[in-house]
Design an enzyme around this catalytic site. Structure first.
Site, PDB file in Angstrom:
ATOM      1  N   GLY A  72       1.266  -1.323   0.042  1.00 53.35           N
ATOM      2  CA  GLY A  72       0.155   0.173   0.141  1.00 53.35           C
ATOM      3  C   GLY A  72       0.954   0.891  -0.142  1.00 53.35           C
ATOM      4  N   CYS A 325       2.093   0.600  12.752  1.00 56.40           N
ATOM      5  CA  CYS A 325       2.853   1.431  12.156  1.00 56.40           C
ATOM      6  C   CYS A 325       3.942   2.068  12.934  1.00 56.40           C
ATOM      7  CB  CYS A 325       2.820   1.907  10.618  1.00 56.40           C
ATOM      8  SG  CYS A 325       2.229   0.681   9.492  1.00 56.40           S
TER       9      CYS A 325
END
Ligand SMILES: Cc1ncc(COP(=O)(O)O)c(C=O)c1O
Length: 407
Positions: A72, A325
């Site tokens: 992504g 993340c």
């Protein structure tokens, strides 16, 4: 391995058994290079094309509008990069303050190279003021990039409306739709999207493969320059097994849309309601609707989310604070901060993201272990006195009332 109670599906998802089955022949037997002249390799190209059709069907695109990427992040970077390369006179980008770091950090990178980037603010419920977006677009705006759904709160943005504004102003519109497959109906044609990013590992396929949709009327400037793969739009030998897996996962995501929006939504709602009702000083972050059916983000006053996560981990429970993340960073979530949540409250916020493999029993298990953990941590916190758990009549959930319940 002992049972994992997995409530972190926005970070990544379990690979579906059907997906593993589909990809294994391409690791064991059909491992040739699809660009080869000999048939052992070239016959594999057909399977890449079948997967492309399946992913295209997921978003109602044409197969030739689908470019396979590595993730992504690459798709997001490539979309914005292409818009800027094709319009060298336009040096302004519009995005939001709550995007994934794949966009935020790319924006910072662009700023260091002399581009202008506007990060639109959000309201306290995480929603976006589209009139402000409208006013922010300038004659030198090359691209507007707004995520379809937020990975931390699940809040869904009005993508069709934003696409219409961009079209009326002749500006390219990109959306990061990484969190949406299997949860939201995706139709790039009716929504009028120019560029859209997906990532396979969010829909029960492996990590390391993504997609960038490029509307056939929109020109594209490659980000990875190399071989002629992907019709010259993305160099690099294809990750065939993972691409085949992505195709199979796309088929499954179409078929699980109902389950996510009924059963999974009910599980999420039951979890959220029980936490808010039984644990004092808790607040949901983000609008109740429109929101992804699987996501809830809750602040627990007077605790550090990292401490809660460590204690949940002792019970085999996986959840997240901020986005996965950024886990490990002590900085409070940039999404919650953009919504005006105080840094202290943001540091005590947890995200639970459910999925098709979660059961009632797993939610019960979480609801059994979470309240005493919060009580214990609050008792240890210098900021507060111990706060008792309020009992509530939540069906099928046994709530331990005392700290002693945790050992
Ligand atoms: C909204 C969003 N965009 C982009 C990404 C990045 O995707 P990938 O991990 O495939 O690079 C993520 C991953 O968490 C995400 O949640």
């Amino acid at each position: 391995m002992s049972h994992i109670y997995y409530f972190d599906n926005n970070a990544t998802t379990r690979i579906a058994p059907e997906v593993v089955e589909a990809m294994i022949p391409f690791l064991r037997e059909h491992w040739g290079n699809p660009s080869s002249a000999y048939s052992f390799g070239s016959k594999i190209a057909k399977h890449v094309e079948i997967a492309r059709e399946k992913v295209a069907a997921l978003i109602h695109a044409e197969a030739k509008e689908v470019i396979f990427t590595s993730c992504g992040t690459e798709s997001n970077n490539a979309a914005i990069h292409s818009a800027l390369m094709l319009n060298p006179d336009k040096r302004h980008v519009v995005t939001t303050a709550v995007e994934h770091s794949a966009n935020l950090k790319f924006g910072e990178y662009l700023k260091r190279r002399g581009y202008e980037v506007t990060y639109l603010p959000v309201e306290s419920d995480g929603s976006l003021d589209v009139h402000l977006l409208d006013q922010t677009i300038r004659p030198d705006t090359a691209v507007v990039s707004v995520m379809w759904a937020n990975n931390e709160t699940g809040v869904i943005f009005p993508i069709e409306e934003i696409a219409a504004i961009c079209r009326s102003k002749g500006v390219l519109f990109h959306t990061d739709a990484v969190q949406t497959p299997g949860k939201v109906k995706l139709d790039v044609k009716t929504t009028g999207i120019d560029l859209l990013s997906l990532s396979a590992h969010k829909l029960h396929a492996p990590k390391g493969v993504g997609v960038l949709y490029v509307n056939r009327r929109v020109k594209f400037h490659p980000y990875l320059i190399g071989g002629g793969q992907e019709s010259g739009r993305r160099g690099g030998t294809e990750n065939v097994a993972s691409i085949v897996a992505f195709g199979r996962a796309a088929e499954l995501a179409i078929s699980t849309l109902d389950d996510e929006n009924t059963r999974v939504r009910c599980l999420r709602d039951r979890l959220e309601q029980a936490v808010l009702a039984t644990i004092p000083n808790t607040t949901r972050n983000g609008a109740k609707e429109p929101r992804l059916p699987n996501t809830t983000n809750i602040s627990f006053d007077h605790v550090e989310a990292e401490a809660v996560l460590k204690m949940l981990d002792q019970f085999g429970i996986c959840a997240s604070s901020g986005s996965a993340c950024t886990t490990g960073s002590v900085e409070p979530s940039h999404v919650l901060m953009a919504m005006g949540v105080s840094p202290t409250r943001a540091r005590g916020s947890l995200r639970f993201s459910l999925g098709i493999y979660n059961s009632e029993a797993e939610v019960d298990y979480l609801l059994k272990h979470l309240p005493p953990i919060i009580t214990k941590l609050r008792a240890m916190s210098p900021a507060t006195q111990p706060t008792p758990i309020v009992s509530a009549d939540i069906p099928r959930v046994a709530h331990p009332q005392t700290v002693e319940a945790i050992t």
